[in-house]
Write a protein that holds these residues in place. Structure first.
Motif, PDB file in Angstrom:
ATOM      1  N   PRO A 161      63.655 -46.439   9.436  1.00  0.00           N
ATOM      2  CA  PRO A 161      63.196 -45.057   9.239  1.00  0.00           C
ATOM      3  C   PRO A 161      62.570 -44.853   7.856  1.00  0.00           C
ATOM      4  O   PRO A 161      63.089 -45.353   6.856  1.00  0.00           O
ATOM      5  N   PHE A 162      61.464 -44.121   7.820  1.00  0.00           N
ATOM      6  CA  PHE A 162      60.805 -43.796   6.552  1.00  0.00           C
ATOM      7  C   PHE A 162      61.343 -42.492   5.975  1.00  0.00           C
ATOM      8  O   PHE A 162      61.099 -42.175   4.827  1.00  0.00           O
TER       9      PHE A 162
ATOM     10  N   PHE B  16      61.906 -46.994  -0.206  1.00  0.00           N
ATOM     11  CA  PHE B  16      62.029 -48.442  -0.085  1.00  0.00           C
ATOM     12  C   PHE B  16      62.547 -49.029  -1.394  1.00  0.00           C
ATOM     13  O   PHE B  16      62.206 -48.546  -2.479  1.00  0.00           O
ATOM     14  N   THR B  17      63.343 -50.054  -1.293  1.00  0.00           N
ATOM     15  CA  THR B  17      63.799 -50.754  -2.496  1.00  0.00           C
ATOM     16  C   THR B  17      62.654 -51.604  -3.031  1.00  0.00           C
ATOM     17  O   THR B  17      61.669 -51.869  -2.322  1.00  0.00           O
TER      18      THR B  17
ATOM     19  N   ASN C 172      58.303 -57.386  -0.132  1.00  0.00           N
ATOM     20  CA  ASN C 172      58.236 -58.144   1.118  1.00  0.00           C
ATOM     21  C   ASN C 172      57.649 -57.341   2.273  1.00  0.00           C
ATOM     22  O   ASN C 172      57.934 -57.613   3.439  1.00  0.00           O
ATOM     23  N   PHE C 173      56.838 -56.353   1.939  1.00  0.00           N
ATOM     24  CA  PHE C 173      56.216 -55.516   2.975  1.00  0.00           C
ATOM     25  C   PHE C 173      55.055 -56.291   3.594  1.00  0.00           C
ATOM     26  O   PHE C 173      53.914 -56.228   3.134  1.00  0.00           O
TER      27      PHE C 173
ATOM     28  N   PHE D 241      54.010 -46.507  -1.160  1.00  0.00           N
ATOM     29  CA  PHE D 241      52.926 -47.487  -1.331  1.00  0.00           C
ATOM     30  C   PHE D 241      51.633 -46.747  -1.711  1.00  0.00           C
ATOM     31  O   PHE D 241      50.686 -46.662  -0.927  1.00  0.00           O
ATOM     32  N   PRO D 242      51.584 -46.211  -2.936  1.00  0.00           N
ATOM     33  CA  PRO D 242      50.432 -45.404  -3.352  1.00  0.00           C
ATOM     34  C   PRO D 242      49.118 -46.181  -3.433  1.00  0.00           C
ATOM     35  O   PRO D 242      48.041 -45.577  -3.411  1.00  0.00           O
TER      36      PRO D 242
END
Length: 251
Positions: free
Chosen positions: A34-35, A168-169, A175-176, A196-197
């Motif tokens: 989940p985001f 997210f850590t 590791n995305f 993730f800008p």
């Protein structure tokens, strides 16, 4: 080639999910993460809305979140709901969830079939003397207010919970390595851009469910690769299966 897909929902509770069938049939890895997450507001925040829960004789629940946070706040504020309280729920599943907090009595619990509050209106109009309270999230629109006003129902809406980014850590960001991500709400897209800008159009194939989520992708300047529901594919899994089939044929 799509080999790893991120689904922005909790992991299915059993292995019969259509996502697992897709993973097997197309040899792709499905990761459920989940985001966004939902958190309740504090007593202090709630009191600022000047709503007294005890004044209301009927509660309208639009989700399990609304049930959880309503009863949690009531408990914190030492409010016991009387047995005469009526509960109106948008689906039978949500209605049964009330059992977690209160005895389930069918004569005092009403539910719709479609998941839309319009379905509840006939039952609510039959109980026109009730004073309705609708617990909502901080991103709710005024559509419910307008709908209940149109039937001259005595009601109030209040915020009891909010949707926030499930950050997210640093390890997750590093590791995305997903080829595709599936989103179900504008809040999920907001969380993506916050975490993730530097993401650019085309970096990640994006699938969305619902028009507001699709609009959020476009507003964020990203590329929308798959949009559901459609007339041919009413579910996300149906649309995803068709998309992956076309991807295979194009290779």
């Amino acid at each position: 080639m799509i080999k790893k897909i991120l689904v922005s929902q909790p992991k299915p509770s059993n292995d019969k999910s259509p996502y697992y069938d897709i993973a097997r049939d197309f040899e792709v890895e499905m990761v459920f993460r989940p985001f966004i997450k939902v958190e309740g507001i504090s007593q202090q925040e709630f009191r600022k809305q000047k709503i007294n829960i005890s004044d209301y004789t009927a509660i309208v629940f639009t989700s399990r979140h609304s049930i959880d946070h309503f009863f949690q706040l009531a408990k914190e504020m030492r409010i016991t709901m009387p047995e005469t309280t009526k509960y109106f729920c948008v689906t039978e599943t949500i209605a049964h969830y009330i059992q977690k907090y209160a005895p389930y009595r069918k004569r005092k619990i009403f539910f719709g079939e479609t998941g839309k509050i319009n379905d509840l209106l006939p039952s609510m109009v039959k109980h026109k003397t009730e004073k309705y309270l609708v617990p909502l999230s901080d991103v709710a629109s005024d559509s419910i207010t307008k709908l209940l006003d149109s039937k001259n129902l005595n009601h109030a809406e209040c915020v009891m919970y909010r949707t926030v980014s499930n950050d997210f850590t640093e390890e997750e960001k590093k590791n995305f390595d997903y080829d595709m991500a599936i989103f179900f709400s504008p809040a999920g897209i907001k969380a993506l851009t916050e975490n993730f800008p530097d993401m650019k159009p085309g970096d990640l194939k994006i699938a969305t469910f619902g028009p507001s989520t699709a609009k959020a992708v476009k507003d964020a300047g990203l590329t929308l690769d798959l949009e559901a529901p459609s007339e041919r594919y009413p579910s996300m899994t149906g649309a995803l299966r068709h998309f992956l089939q076309e991807e295979e044929e194009d290779e």
